[in-house]
Design a protein around this motif. Sequence first.
Motif, PDB file in Angstrom:
ATOM      1  N   LEU A 301      73.059  -8.180 106.822  1.00 54.64           N
ATOM      2  CA  LEU A 301      74.003  -7.672 105.827  1.00 54.64           C
ATOM      3  C   LEU A 301      75.467  -7.832 106.255  1.00 54.64           C
ATOM      4  CD1 LEU A 301      72.159  -4.361 104.853  1.00 54.64           C
ATOM      5  CD2 LEU A 301      72.305  -6.475 103.503  1.00 54.64           C
ATOM      6  N   GLY A 302      75.691  -8.315 107.475  1.00 55.29           N
ATOM      7  CA  GLY A 302      77.057  -8.482 107.942  1.00 55.29           C
ATOM      8  C   GLY A 302      77.730  -7.189 108.350  1.00 55.29           C
ATOM      9  N   LEU A 303      76.944  -6.180 108.754  1.00 50.60           N
ATOM     10  CA  LEU A 303      77.518  -4.900 109.168  1.00 50.60           C
ATOM     11  C   LEU A 303      78.112  -5.030 110.571  1.00 50.60           C
ATOM     12  CD1 LEU A 303      74.731  -2.474 107.863  1.00 50.60           C
ATOM     13  CD2 LEU A 303      76.726  -3.399 106.658  1.00 50.60           C
ATOM     14  N   ARG A 304      79.051  -4.125 110.923  1.00 49.03           N
ATOM     15  CA  ARG A 304      79.789  -4.280 112.182  1.00 49.03           C
ATOM     16  C   ARG A 304      79.187  -3.521 113.348  1.00 49.03           C
ATOM     17  NH1 ARG A 304      83.162   0.184 113.210  1.00 49.03           N
ATOM     18  NH2 ARG A 304      83.467   1.593 111.435  1.00 49.03           N
ATOM     19  N   GLY A 305      78.215  -2.643 113.091  1.00 42.29           N
ATOM     20  CA  GLY A 305      77.643  -1.891 114.200  1.00 42.29           C
ATOM     21  C   GLY A 305      76.631  -0.870 113.725  1.00 42.29           C
ATOM     22  N   ILE A 306      76.090  -0.129 114.699  1.00 41.98           N
ATOM     23  CA  ILE A 306      75.094   0.909 114.431  1.00 41.98           C
ATOM     24  C   ILE A 306      75.684   2.255 114.850  1.00 41.98           C
ATOM     25  CG2 ILE A 306      72.805   1.794 115.046  1.00 41.98           C
ATOM     26  CD1 ILE A 306      72.014  -1.132 115.695  1.00 41.98           C
ATOM     27  N   ALA A 307      75.703   3.194 113.927  1.00 41.88           N
ATOM     28  CA  ALA A 307      76.147   4.558 114.217  1.00 41.88           C
ATOM     29  C   ALA A 307      74.915   5.430 114.434  1.00 41.88           C
ATOM     30  CB  ALA A 307      76.990   5.105 113.066  1.00 41.88           C
ATOM     31  N   ALA A 308      74.866   6.110 115.576  1.00 42.01           N
ATOM     32  CA  ALA A 308      73.707   6.945 115.913  1.00 42.01           C
ATOM     33  C   ALA A 308      74.083   8.413 115.787  1.00 42.01           C
ATOM     34  CB  ALA A 308      73.225   6.637 117.326  1.00 42.01           C
ATOM     35  N   MET A 309      73.355   9.137 114.962  1.00 41.68           N
ATOM     36  CA  MET A 309      73.587  10.576 114.834  1.00 41.68           C
ATOM     37  C   MET A 309      73.149  11.306 116.106  1.00 41.68           C
ATOM     38  SD  MET A 309      72.383  11.200 110.858  1.00 41.68           S
ATOM     39  CE  MET A 309      72.514  12.992 111.020  1.00 41.68           C
ATOM     40  N   PRO A 310      73.698  12.489 116.386  1.00 44.86           N
ATOM     41  CA  PRO A 310      73.323  13.236 117.592  1.00 44.86           C
ATOM     42  C   PRO A 310      71.845  13.626 117.581  1.00 44.86           C
ATOM     43  CG  PRO A 310      75.338  14.125 116.625  1.00 44.86           C
ATOM     44  CD  PRO A 310      74.766  13.166 115.623  1.00 44.86           C
ATOM     45  N   VAL A 311      71.266  13.624 118.784  1.00 43.10           N
ATOM     46  CA  VAL A 311      69.891  14.081 119.009  1.00 43.10           C
ATOM     47  C   VAL A 311      69.959  15.190 120.056  1.00 43.10           C
ATOM     48  CG1 VAL A 311      67.609  13.414 119.876  1.00 43.10           C
ATOM     49  CG2 VAL A 311      68.918  11.830 118.435  1.00 43.10           C
ATOM     50  N   PRO A 312      69.226  16.285 119.869  1.00 43.62           N
ATOM     51  CA  PRO A 312      69.321  17.404 120.819  1.00 43.62           C
ATOM     52  C   PRO A 312      68.970  16.995 122.248  1.00 43.62           C
ATOM     53  CG  PRO A 312      68.147  18.076 118.842  1.00 43.62           C
ATOM     54  CD  PRO A 312      68.321  16.594 118.742  1.00 43.62           C
TER      55      PRO A 312
END
Length: 332
Positions: A301-312
Amino acid sequence: MNAPGPPIATERLPPDAVPRAAALLAAGALVAFPTETVYGLGADARNARAVASVFEAKGRPHFNPLICHFPEAEAAFAEVLPDARARRLAAAFWPGPLTLVLPRRPESRIDLLAGAGLDTLAVRVPAHPLALALLRAVALPVAAPSANRSGAVSPTSAAHVLEGLSGRVAAVLDGGDCPVGVESTVLDLTGAGPVLLRPGGVPVEALEAAIGPVGRALPLAAAEASRTLRSPGLLLSHYAPGLPVRLAAGSVGPDEALLAFGAPLPGAGATWNLSESGDLAEAAARLFAGLRWLDAEGTRLGLRGIAAMPVPERGLGLAINDRLARAAAPRG
């Protein structure tokens, strides 16, 4: 490191082909096989060329030791010197996702390269029935790091193995998806106090319930700088997808892919949810598949990166965050 040889035809073996997989291993070939954690890239740990072929196939630094796999505890303890703590942990957690680093027996025939030339070996007894069947059939110690190119996302299915290693290994024994989904916990028992080298499939709380307080290893950067790592999986930039990873995301843009945990953030260009219900075991099992999917889909899709939500930071969350920190580490 020398370039690998010409591509070979990689066989995809069904679960009933354990004898074929064992014969290939005994002949010095590389065979990927399922464990309860991730797929391992197996080699006869006593065969120097076979062990070297593991590093060759993976493009793996030689200072990063391999885990040796055994069908039962006494076979493992024939190669290392166990103490009372090791025997207590083996009784509690083997077969299972726990690796113990112990002093190597002087008479051990395991190739030195498997232990990166150290005076220790990393050993475990996996819980997957197909892995145990293979280890019993081959009747040899099997050195087996994760069955992926070094630094890439670890494989939790036979298809993942073939994506990265097809043409580099003789066969993959297909046992379906791995139920745990993150690598084994690695515990160093060579000193006066136990030290956690890598969080993984056995939570540190369970270890401490069995043997008391567990120390923590050097920070990742210091461990890598020493270049004498006692454990697999301690390189700083590791488990890395092609797209850059951003940790602790509180928001996400349309030009980013989202690795979600719990209720997903709105607005991402693509989303993979580790666990909508916030279940850490489910999240661990889905982690590597999710990173692979987001990397492929985000690239498409041409996205610039991966954002990871916090994990406990508890239980298996320690292992998940450990993997994510490595995925997000600067590339050297």
